[in-house]
Design a protein around this motif. Structure first.
Motif, PDB file in Angstrom:
ATOM      1  N   LEU A 179      52.087  12.576  26.616  1.00 51.55           N
ATOM      2  CA  LEU A 179      51.358  12.451  27.891  1.00 51.55           C
ATOM      3  C   LEU A 179      49.969  13.062  27.776  1.00 51.55           C
ATOM      4  O   LEU A 179      48.980  12.467  28.201  1.00 51.55           O
ATOM      5  CB  LEU A 179      52.112  13.185  28.994  1.00 51.55           C
ATOM      6  CG  LEU A 179      53.160  12.402  29.774  1.00 51.55           C
ATOM      7  CD1 LEU A 179      53.925  13.325  30.700  1.00 51.55           C
ATOM      8  CD2 LEU A 179      52.514  11.301  30.587  1.00 51.55           C
ATOM      9  N   LEU A 180      49.915  14.246  27.163  1.00 51.96           N
ATOM     10  CA  LEU A 180      48.625  14.935  27.029  1.00 51.96           C
ATOM     11  C   LEU A 180      47.680  14.155  26.124  1.00 51.96           C
ATOM     12  O   LEU A 180      46.491  14.039  26.409  1.00 51.96           O
ATOM     13  CB  LEU A 180      48.832  16.348  26.484  1.00 51.96           C
ATOM     14  CG  LEU A 180      49.558  17.315  27.440  1.00 51.96           C
ATOM     15  CD1 LEU A 180      49.832  18.641  26.762  1.00 51.96           C
ATOM     16  CD2 LEU A 180      48.745  17.529  28.717  1.00 51.96           C
ATOM     17  N   ARG A 181      48.274  13.598  25.039  1.00 58.85           N
ATOM     18  CA  ARG A 181      47.433  12.801  24.121  1.00 58.85           C
ATOM     19  C   ARG A 181      46.892  11.558  24.823  1.00 58.85           C
ATOM     20  O   ARG A 181      45.748  11.173  24.636  1.00 58.85           O
ATOM     21  CB  ARG A 181      48.239  12.402  22.879  1.00 58.85           C
ATOM     22  CG  ARG A 181      48.049  13.355  21.707  1.00 58.85           C
ATOM     23  CD  ARG A 181      48.348  12.673  20.388  1.00 58.85           C
ATOM     24  NE  ARG A 181      49.676  12.095  20.346  1.00 58.85           N
ATOM     25  CZ  ARG A 181      50.791  12.774  20.051  1.00 58.85           C
ATOM     26  NH1 ARG A 181      50.711  14.054  19.768  1.00 58.85           N
ATOM     27  NH2 ARG A 181      51.961  12.183  20.033  1.00 58.85           N
ATOM     28  N   ALA A 182      47.753  10.941  25.659  1.00 58.55           N
ATOM     29  CA  ALA A 182      47.338   9.718  26.363  1.00 58.55           C
ATOM     30  C   ALA A 182      46.281  10.033  27.416  1.00 58.55           C
ATOM     31  O   ALA A 182      45.393   9.228  27.680  1.00 58.55           O
ATOM     32  CB  ALA A 182      48.546   9.056  27.010  1.00 58.55           C
ATOM     33  N   GLN A 228      42.589  -0.016  38.975  1.00 54.70           N
ATOM     34  CA  GLN A 228      42.202   0.007  37.556  1.00 54.70           C
ATOM     35  C   GLN A 228      43.395  -0.365  36.669  1.00 54.70           C
ATOM     36  O   GLN A 228      43.230  -1.066  35.660  1.00 54.70           O
ATOM     37  CB  GLN A 228      41.661   1.394  37.166  1.00 54.70           C
ATOM     38  CG  GLN A 228      40.306   1.723  37.762  1.00 54.70           C
ATOM     39  CD  GLN A 228      39.247   0.693  37.456  1.00 54.70           C
ATOM     40  OE1 GLN A 228      38.737   0.057  38.360  1.00 54.70           O
ATOM     41  NE2 GLN A 228      38.913   0.494  36.195  1.00 54.70           N
ATOM     42  N   GLN A 229      44.584   0.095  37.059  1.00 52.77           N
ATOM     43  CA  GLN A 229      45.773  -0.267  36.273  1.00 52.77           C
ATOM     44  C   GLN A 229      46.036  -1.774  36.351  1.00 52.77           C
ATOM     45  O   GLN A 229      46.415  -2.394  35.355  1.00 52.77           O
ATOM     46  CB  GLN A 229      46.995   0.514  36.773  1.00 52.77           C
ATOM     47  CG  GLN A 229      46.951   1.989  36.388  1.00 52.77           C
ATOM     48  CD  GLN A 229      48.147   2.782  36.889  1.00 52.77           C
ATOM     49  OE1 GLN A 229      48.930   2.298  37.694  1.00 52.77           O
ATOM     50  NE2 GLN A 229      48.266   4.012  36.428  1.00 52.77           N
ATOM     51  N   ARG A 236      48.394   3.533  28.720  1.00 53.56           N
ATOM     52  CA  ARG A 236      47.151   3.191  29.412  1.00 53.56           C
ATOM     53  C   ARG A 236      47.185   3.702  30.842  1.00 53.56           C
ATOM     54  O   ARG A 236      46.197   4.173  31.370  1.00 53.56           O
ATOM     55  CB  ARG A 236      46.934   1.660  29.441  1.00 53.56           C
ATOM     56  CG  ARG A 236      46.633   1.038  28.138  1.00 53.56           C
ATOM     57  CD  ARG A 236      45.339   1.516  27.553  1.00 53.56           C
ATOM     58  NE  ARG A 236      44.165   1.225  28.366  1.00 53.56           N
ATOM     59  CZ  ARG A 236      43.159   2.065  28.525  1.00 53.56           C
ATOM     60  NH1 ARG A 236      43.169   3.228  27.945  1.00 53.56           N
ATOM     61  NH2 ARG A 236      42.118   1.725  29.261  1.00 53.56           N
ATOM     62  N   ASN A 237      48.366   3.549  31.496  1.00 56.46           N
ATOM     63  CA  ASN A 237      48.468   3.979  32.889  1.00 56.46           C
ATOM     64  C   ASN A 237      48.229   5.475  33.027  1.00 56.46           C
ATOM     65  O   ASN A 237      47.572   5.924  33.969  1.00 56.46           O
ATOM     66  CB  ASN A 237      49.843   3.597  33.466  1.00 56.46           C
ATOM     67  CG  ASN A 237      49.924   2.108  33.742  1.00 56.46           C
ATOM     68  OD1 ASN A 237      48.907   1.409  33.724  1.00 56.46           O
ATOM     69  ND2 ASN A 237      51.114   1.607  33.970  1.00 56.46           N
ATOM     70  N   VAL A 238      48.742   6.243  32.071  1.00 56.90           N
ATOM     71  CA  VAL A 238      48.531   7.701  32.099  1.00 56.90           C
ATOM     72  C   VAL A 238      47.047   7.990  31.894  1.00 56.90           C
ATOM     73  O   VAL A 238      46.434   8.792  32.609  1.00 56.90           O
ATOM     74  CB  VAL A 238      49.365   8.391  30.986  1.00 56.90           C
ATOM     75  CG1 VAL A 238      49.019   9.878  30.891  1.00 56.90           C
ATOM     76  CG2 VAL A 238      50.851   8.207  31.244  1.00 56.90           C
ATOM     77  N   SER A 287      45.098   7.016  35.008  1.00 58.08           N
ATOM     78  CA  SER A 287      45.363   7.950  36.119  1.00 58.08           C
ATOM     79  C   SER A 287      44.620   9.256  35.899  1.00 58.08           C
ATOM     80  O   SER A 287      43.972   9.774  36.822  1.00 58.08           O
ATOM     81  CB  SER A 287      46.862   8.248  36.237  1.00 58.08           C
ATOM     82  OG  SER A 287      47.576   7.059  36.357  1.00 58.08           O
ATOM     83  N   ALA A 288      44.703   9.800  34.685  1.00 62.96           N
ATOM     84  CA  ALA A 288      44.038  11.076  34.399  1.00 62.96           C
ATOM     85  C   ALA A 288      42.537  10.945  34.619  1.00 62.96           C
ATOM     86  O   ALA A 288      41.914  11.812  35.252  1.00 62.96           O
ATOM     87  CB  ALA A 288      44.324  11.494  32.963  1.00 62.96           C
ATOM     88  N   GLY A 289      41.963   9.852  34.127  1.00 60.95           N
ATOM     89  CA  GLY A 289      40.521   9.640  34.252  1.00 60.95           C
ATOM     90  C   GLY A 289      40.081   9.532  35.696  1.00 60.95           C
ATOM     91  O   GLY A 289      39.084  10.138  36.103  1.00 60.95           O
ATOM     92  N   MET A 290      40.845   8.778  36.481  1.00 57.60           N
ATOM     93  CA  MET A 290      40.443   8.547  37.869  1.00 57.60           C
ATOM     94  C   MET A 290      40.629   9.810  38.718  1.00 57.60           C
ATOM     95  O   MET A 290      39.826  10.091  39.604  1.00 57.60           O
ATOM     96  CB  MET A 290      41.237   7.369  38.468  1.00 57.60           C
ATOM     97  CG  MET A 290      40.991   6.053  37.755  1.00 57.60           C
ATOM     98  SD  MET A 290      39.246   5.598  37.676  1.00 57.60           S
ATOM     99  CE  MET A 290      38.981   5.378  35.940  1.00 57.60           C
ATOM    100  N   VAL A 291      41.694  10.582  38.422  1.00 59.14           N
ATOM    101  CA  VAL A 291      41.896  11.837  39.164  1.00 59.14           C
ATOM    102  C   VAL A 291      40.748  12.801  38.853  1.00 59.14           C
ATOM    103  O   VAL A 291      40.165  13.415  39.745  1.00 59.14           O
ATOM    104  CB  VAL A 291      43.266  12.476  38.809  1.00 59.14           C
ATOM    105  CG1 VAL A 291      43.349  13.907  39.322  1.00 59.14           C
ATOM    106  CG2 VAL A 291      44.403  11.652  39.404  1.00 59.14           C
TER     107      VAL A 291
END
Lengths: 194, 432
Positions: free
Chosen positions: B30-33, B79-80, B243-245, B248-252
């Motif tokens: 998850l962290l890597r993604a 985005q997803q 990709r979804n992770v 999500s991380a980028g948008m948050v």
């Protein structure tokens, strides 16, 4: 990349000879537009993004054979490879392309299979009027498009390919052949994984 | 059917394509993604976005924080959807719009995005000029032409993807807004209330701010850029969970930065009844963190954000036009292999430069370009929802209920805000 076989070595050698003679815009017989070549002050610069580390190593090895035979050095700083994690053999995708007639469709099939060395799981050219044959290969939802093509006396080339390769093959169908249109059906479990 | 029979039937049921690609990610995975997304998310706030959030904070304080909160899941879902539709259909957005809805729908939809992009490019060029003015004292207008020329050359003749990895670090300076928001000592009770409890004021100021904020957050060019990026990188459906992770991380992260900008400007400027008329006014929000260096920090961030965003705006416009026309496209291609694509990029720069040179107020231009994005976005969100809800196109990867509900809510909120702003401006006129 599964589904892509090593091409005839003579084609690759011919490409290198053309490039070293100055035809740097020639499309690579395997990697197509993914490789950009330029020669400046005797140094051959390779750039672009290849499908795997092996593909990059192989191309670099080929280039280095010509050092001292037309070039002084090879620079591959901007030649990358995609670090892909997706595995072949899990999903398949069917690509459908319409062509003005059977000859053009046959040329496209030959280009993909013989020149670009893709190995589809299925590759069939269906003439107008052979709806039943098309129905066996594509989902019912896409038959409308095929019927419309048949009404315009077009023929369709239907390819079943590994989902991992579908991006590249669809791009080739749409951009490198004389297809009228190209669509891909949604991914489904691979024939082998069923 | 007896229990063993039904169990046997369940046991032999073949897995669907979606089930075959579903991945349970471990914490390290998850962290890597999430890593690349965090960096990319920082880049989503282009100069126009920074200006819009600053203006919103300075003009209405924290009153629109709730809108930023609800727009976060909406942005993630949209985005997803953009990424998924490209990975499933192996087509970019413009091509899909043309093939699914025909040229009558696709052409205006894409052209609206292109127009908004070019106007935003012009506004971003002005913002970069204003940033250089802060650093050098040379009037912003003199920077526009050289900046446009340099960036056109970067986009057309260099490896932009490689360069963008370095530029992302320049934009990282905007993370300092998070510290500035804390150091400005806002009334956290008021911040929390305005974030969790929606407040609506019926004024043109409020609704222009709302549409601008939604337009700069859920921005049309990002849909096209996301889809084209998936195609260029040939990511495929097997990596959808990762990709979804990442998205999500980028948008948050992107919206957290936006939230901090509003809190900092709301505290520093709104509470002191100051308005933003120049880039130097906007930079004042960073003073609690950077003191006398606030201007330099702000200018560096704006220049980095502009260098990163303007080529993306030009390229996504070119992806749209090339997808409509069926031309070869891709930033990974040499200009000789996709001449029309690069001609469109060049034209976008020329028009944007002309707009920038003839514009008089960079801050106004930045803000209104985002209002235009907010007016256009719902059309594209609705089309995207239709595409990703089509079982014919998406097969097993069709939208689930959660995606549909959040996507429809995004479209509804944006349409309502658009109707309200048109009504408010028509009855009360544009604010001064």
């Amino acid at each position: 990349m599964k589904g892509v076989q090593p091409p005839d070595r003579r084609l690759i050698d011919a490409w290198w000879e053309a490039v070293l003679a100055g035809q740097v815009d020639e499309t690579h017989p395997v990697h197509g537009d993914d490789v950009h070549v330029s020669i400046k002050h005797g140094v051959l610069h390779l750039a672009g993004e290849l499908a795997s580390r092996e593909a990059r190593e192989d191309l670099l090895k080929q280039a280095r054979r010509y050092v001292g035979r037309g070039i002084d050095d090879v620079d591959a700083t901007h030649l990358r490879f995609t670090n892909r994690r997706d595995k072949p053999g899990i999903l398949d995708q069917t690509l459908i392309a319409a062509f003005p007639n059977r000859d053009v469709a046959e040329l496209a099939r030959k280009y993909l299979v013989e020149l670009r060395h893709i190995e589809p799981k299925k590759a069939e050219i269906i003439d107008s009027g052979q709806e039943a044959a098309a129905r066996r290969l594509v989902p019912e939802d896409f038959m409308d498009e095929i019927r419309k093509a048949f009404k315009s006396s077009q023929v369709v080339l239907i390819l079943r390919v590994d989902e991992v390769d579908a991006f590249k093959i669809r791009e080739m169908l749409a951009e490198d052949t004389r297809s009228v249109w190209t669509v891909s059906t949604p991914p489904v479990p691979a024939l082998s994984s069923r | 059917m007896t229990e063993p029979q039904s169990r046997a039937r369940r046991a032999v049921r073949p897995l669907s394509a979606r089930e075959l690609t579903k991945q349970k990610l471990s914490l390290p995975q998850l962290l890597r993604a999430a890593g690349p997304g965090l960096i990319t998310g920082g880049a989503d706030n282009d100069p126009a976005g920074i200006a819009t959030y600053s203006i919103v904070g300075a003009s209405v304080g924290f009153a629109q924080n709730w809108l930023l909160l609800i727009s976060t899941p909406m942005l993630i879902v949209i985005q997803q959807m953009s990424a998924k539709v490209a990975n499933v259909t192996k087509s970019d957005l413009a091509t899909l719009l043309r093939r699914t809805f025909g040229a009558r729908v696709a052409t205006p939809a894409v052209l609206l995005m292109v127009i908004a992009n070019v106007i935003t490019m012009g506004a971003d060029l002005l913002a970069m000029g204003a940033a250089f003015e802060l650093l050098t004292g040379v009037k912003f207008i003199y920077w526009v032409v050289p900046l446009a020329a340099v960036m056109a050359i970067i986009t057309i003749f260099t490896d932009y993807k490689l360069l963008s990895k370095y530029l992302l670090w320049l934009v990282a300076v905007f993370a300092t807004y998070i510290l500035a928001a804390f150091l400005s000592r806002p009334d956290w009770g008021a911040v929390l209330r305005s974030t969790l409890v929606p407040q609506v004021t019926f004024s043109p100021d409020y609704f222009l701010g709302a549409v601008g904020l939604l337009g700069t957050t859920i921005t049309p060019y990002l849909f096209f850029w996301q889809a084209s990026g998936e195609i260029e990188e040939r990511r495929g459906v097997q990596g959808i969970s990762r990709r979804n992770v990442d998205i999500s991380a980028g948008m948050v992260w992107s919206n957290l930065t936006a939230f901090s900008i509003i809190v900092a400007t709301g505290t520093v400027l709104y509470s002191h009844h100051s308005t933003i008329k120049t880039a130097a006014d906007a930079a004042r929000a960073l003073e609690p963190f950077a003191g006398k260096y606030a201007t330099v920090l702000f200018a560096v961030g704006i220049i980095g954000a502009g260098l990163l965003a303007i080529p993306v705006l030009a390229a996504s416009a070119a992806f749209g036009v090339a997808g409509l026309a069926g031309w070869r496209r891709g930033l990974g291609r040499h200009a000789k292999n996709a001449p029309q694509f690069y001609v469109v990029i060049g034209l976008a720069f020329l028009v944007a430069m002309e707009l920038a040179v003839s514009s008089v107020n960079p801050i106004k231009a930045l803000f209104y370009s985002q209002v235009l994005d907010g007016l256009i976005a719902p059309v594209l969100v609705i089309l995207l929802l239709i595409l990703t809800s089509s079982r014919k196109l998406m097969g097993d990867f069709v939208n689930g209920w959660t995606t549909k509900v959040i996507g429809c809510a995004a479209a509804a909120v944006m349409v309502l805000a658009d109707v309200a702003v048109v009504y408010q401006v028509a009855t009360k006129g544009l604010p001064g």
